[in-house]
Design a protein around this motif. Structure first.
Motif, mmCIF file in Angstrom:
data_model
loop_
_atom_site.group_PDB
_atom_site.id
_atom_site.type_symbol
_atom_site.label_atom_id
_atom_site.label_comp_id
_atom_site.label_asym_id
_atom_site.label_seq_id
_atom_site.Cartn_x
_atom_site.Cartn_y
_atom_site.Cartn_z
ATOM 1 N N THR B 25 0.831 -1.208 0.000
ATOM 2 C CA THR B 25 0.000 0.000 0.000
ATOM 3 C C THR B 25 0.866 1.258 0.000
ATOM 4 O O THR B 25 0.617 2.210 -0.751
ATOM 5 C CB THR B 25 -0.924 0.009 1.236
ATOM 6 O OG1 THR B 25 -1.706 -1.178 1.215
ATOM 7 C CG2 THR B 25 -1.833 1.215 1.250
ATOM 8 N N LYS B 26 1.900 1.256 0.844
ATOM 9 C CA LYS B 26 2.795 2.422 0.901
ATOM 10 C C LYS B 26 3.496 2.627 -0.446
ATOM 11 O O LYS B 26 3.646 3.763 -0.907
ATOM 12 C CB LYS B 26 3.814 2.243 2.030
ATOM 13 C CG LYS B 26 3.181 2.435 3.406
ATOM 14 C CD LYS B 26 4.162 2.154 4.534
ATOM 15 C CE LYS B 26 3.439 2.226 5.886
ATOM 16 N NZ LYS B 26 4.240 1.689 6.978
ATOM 17 N N LEU B 29 1.163 4.238 -2.971
ATOM 18 C CA LEU B 29 0.991 5.674 -2.730
ATOM 19 C C LEU B 29 2.251 6.451 -3.112
ATOM 20 O O LEU B 29 2.170 7.534 -3.698
ATOM 21 C CB LEU B 29 0.623 5.917 -1.267
ATOM 22 C CG LEU B 29 -0.735 5.322 -0.844
ATOM 23 C CD1 LEU B 29 -0.894 5.356 0.676
ATOM 24 C CD2 LEU B 29 -1.888 6.060 -1.523
ATOM 25 N N GLU B 30 3.420 5.880 -2.795
ATOM 26 C CA GLU B 30 4.683 6.555 -3.131
ATOM 27 C C GLU B 30 4.847 6.710 -4.642
ATOM 28 O O GLU B 30 5.467 7.660 -5.106
ATOM 29 C CB GLU B 30 5.877 5.782 -2.547
ATOM 30 C CG GLU B 30 6.167 6.184 -1.112
ATOM 31 C CD GLU B 30 7.032 5.177 -0.371
ATOM 32 O OE1 GLU B 30 7.758 4.402 -1.041
ATOM 33 O OE2 GLU B 30 6.964 5.158 0.871
ATOM 34 N N ILE B 34 -3.515 5.745 -6.728
ATOM 35 C CA ILE B 34 -4.620 5.954 -5.795
ATOM 36 C C ILE B 34 -5.051 4.616 -5.189
ATOM 37 O O ILE B 34 -5.119 3.609 -5.900
ATOM 38 C CB ILE B 34 -5.826 6.595 -6.532
ATOM 39 C CG1 ILE B 34 -5.445 7.997 -7.014
ATOM 40 C CG2 ILE B 34 -7.068 6.642 -5.642
ATOM 41 C CD1 ILE B 34 -6.386 8.553 -8.053
ATOM 42 N N LYS B 67 -3.020 4.589 11.122
ATOM 43 C CA LYS B 67 -2.185 5.763 10.859
ATOM 44 C C LYS B 67 -2.174 6.071 9.354
ATOM 45 O O LYS B 67 -2.360 7.217 8.938
ATOM 46 C CB LYS B 67 -0.760 5.479 11.363
ATOM 47 C CG LYS B 67 0.224 6.619 11.265
ATOM 48 C CD LYS B 67 1.492 6.276 12.068
ATOM 49 C CE LYS B 67 2.563 7.348 11.916
ATOM 50 N NZ LYS B 67 3.362 7.205 10.688
ATOM 51 N N LEU B 68 -1.982 5.028 8.571
ATOM 52 C CA LEU B 68 -1.949 5.194 7.119
ATOM 53 C C LEU B 68 -3.284 5.732 6.602
ATOM 54 O O LEU B 68 -3.342 6.628 5.752
ATOM 55 C CB LEU B 68 -1.640 3.833 6.480
ATOM 56 C CG LEU B 68 -1.169 3.803 5.042
ATOM 57 C CD1 LEU B 68 0.160 4.532 4.888
ATOM 58 C CD2 LEU B 68 -1.021 2.361 4.569
ATOM 59 N N GLU B 71 -3.588 9.481 7.675
ATOM 60 C CA GLU B 71 -2.642 10.354 6.963
ATOM 61 C C GLU B 71 -2.967 10.459 5.470
ATOM 62 O O GLU B 71 -2.827 11.516 4.871
ATOM 63 C CB GLU B 71 -1.215 9.820 7.106
ATOM 64 C CG GLU B 71 -0.608 10.116 8.469
ATOM 65 C CD GLU B 71 0.762 9.460 8.629
ATOM 66 O OE1 GLU B 71 1.295 9.544 9.744
ATOM 67 O OE2 GLU B 71 1.281 8.862 7.656
ATOM 68 N N LYS B 72 -3.362 9.349 4.873
ATOM 69 C CA LYS B 72 -3.517 9.328 3.409
ATOM 70 C C LYS B 72 -4.983 9.264 2.976
ATOM 71 O O LYS B 72 -5.269 9.114 1.789
ATOM 72 C CB LYS B 72 -2.782 8.117 2.811
ATOM 73 C CG LYS B 72 -1.328 7.990 3.234
ATOM 74 C CD LYS B 72 -0.465 9.036 2.551
ATOM 75 C CE LYS B 72 1.000 8.820 2.916
ATOM 76 N NZ LYS B 72 1.864 9.866 2.354
ATOM 77 N N ASP B 73 -5.884 9.351 3.957
ATOM 78 C CA ASP B 73 -7.312 9.351 3.667
ATOM 79 C C ASP B 73 -7.725 8.108 2.855
ATOM 80 O O ASP B 73 -8.247 8.207 1.746
ATOM 81 C CB ASP B 73 -7.689 10.640 2.919
ATOM 82 C CG ASP B 73 -9.195 10.848 2.877
ATOM 83 O OD1 ASP B 73 -9.882 10.271 3.752
ATOM 84 O OD2 ASP B 73 -9.672 11.552 1.976
ATOM 85 N N ILE B 74 -7.465 6.943 3.438
ATOM 86 C CA ILE B 74 -7.780 5.678 2.769
ATOM 87 C C ILE B 74 -8.948 5.001 3.480
ATOM 88 O O ILE B 74 -9.030 5.021 4.706
ATOM 89 C CB ILE B 74 -6.554 4.731 2.804
ATOM 90 C CG1 ILE B 74 -5.407 5.343 2.011
ATOM 91 C CG2 ILE B 74 -6.895 3.358 2.238
ATOM 92 C CD1 ILE B 74 -4.128 4.574 2.166
#
Lengths: 88, 130, 118
Positions: B25-26, B29-30, B34, B67-68, B71-74
């Motif tokens: 997932t990270k 996003l990196e 989306i 947290k993810l 922070e990333k609105d998932i």
């Protein structure tokens, strides 16, 4: 459409290969990375393994038929192929 | 730029799947893509339990996802049928089933299996971690 | 509409994955996605006739496989190699699909937009 097969269980390799066709790709992750020690002799499919899982397990002397990739390349691969199936 | 959804069925502290899914997932996003939705199903729903309490020197998977998500609105969506069976309930379900308390981490949301199909239809790729 | 194929590859009842995969399949049918179902390898054991999981206090979902056509699932493929491995013939299993070799199965997996197994 080309399919990326993601394999995490080494004991499922045989049935996974049976489902794979020419130009498909195999990506080994988690416990399945132990399979990088040998050449599985399937030239018509591309062979990759997740390097983090290889390193984490101390697997060395991997066979050169396997390309070791990172997570960024993993993401790229899922887009290079038309879809992925995780062979559980 | 592509849209991804994930289907996660791996048991959080028995298998590596949830750790792999977090890293994937990270990386998605990196790379500037989306994440439409992360759908937790089967034993994968166990990660949504806010009472999970791993030792301090181990990764807390529940908090890592939360947290993810913040922070990333998932969207972290948990299959309600799989969740109720395994004691993952929100306030409404706790009341409906006469349970003493809710147990779901607030970063996760209970919903139906239709949310998985809907995510598939709205995504370029579905990647499963089991 | 995007198409999806479901690959059953595990025996029933030891794990819940067969029922869990079937539930996703039924949901996709409610969204009217074109669906193919494949029973591959040990997955053919899902189709053995006369299952009685109720004696284990486990719900019998094999009946739902018989209703796949009603749910709009057009294609059901049963792996010939899986049947052979378990010495099963068509008379031993639910008559819900066509026996297929690995080439046909490969072809179906390649030609759907999503493939899911659990």
């Amino acid at each position: 459409m080309k399919t990326l097969f993601i394999l995490n269980n080494p004991s499922k390799l045989t049935t996974c290969l049976e489902a794979m066709a020419k130009d498909d790709g195999l990506l080994l992750i988690e416990d399945a990375v132990i399979l990088t020690r040998k050449n599985i002799e399937r030239k018509e499919i591309s062979l990759q393994a997740l390097n983090e899982d290889v390193t984490a397990r101390g697997v060395n002397h991997t066979d050169p038929s396997w390309q070791l990739i990172n997570y960024a390349k993993f993401v790229e691969l899922t887009l290079t192929f038309d879809k992925s199936v995780t062979w559980l | 730029m592509a849209t991804f959804s994930l289907l996660i069925t791996a048991n959080p502290y028995s298998n590596q799947g949830q750790y792999s899914a977090l890293k994937f997932t990270k990386a998605v996003l990196e790379a500037g893509h989306i994440i439409k939705r992360i759908f937790f199903y089967a034993d994968g729903v166990l990660v949504a339990n806010r009472l999970n309490c791993p030792p301090a020197d181990e990764l807390n998977l529940t908090k890592s996802w939360a947290k993810l998500a913040i922070e990333k609105d998932i969207e972290l969506t948990v299959c309600v049928t799989a969740a109720l069976k395994r004691g993952i309930v929100n306030q409404a379900e706790a009341e409906r089933n006469a349970l003493t308390s809710e147990s779901i981490d607030p970063a996760f949301e209970l919903s139906g299996l239709g949310q998985l199909t809907e995510a598939m239809l709205a995504s370029d790729r579905l990647v499963t971690f089991g | 509409m995007k198409s999806v194929c479901f690959i059953f590859n595990k025996p029933p009842y030891g794990q819940e994955s067969g029922k869990e995969l079937l539930d996703i399949c039924l949901m996709c049918s409610a969204f009217e996605m074109p669906i193919t179902v494949i029973f591959q390898g040990d997955g053919v054991l899902q189709l053995i006739e006369n299952q009685q999981p109720d004696i284990l206090n486990i719900k019998n979902y094999s009946k739902t496989f018989k209703a796949l056509k009603l749910y709009g699932v057009e294609t059901v493929l049963i792996d010939a190699a899986g049947l052979e491995k378990h010495q099963l013939v068509t008379e031993n299993i639910l008559n819900i699909g066509e026996i297929a070799n690995s080439k046909i199965i490969q072809n179906v997996i390649q030609n759907t937009d999503f493939s899911i197994m659990l």
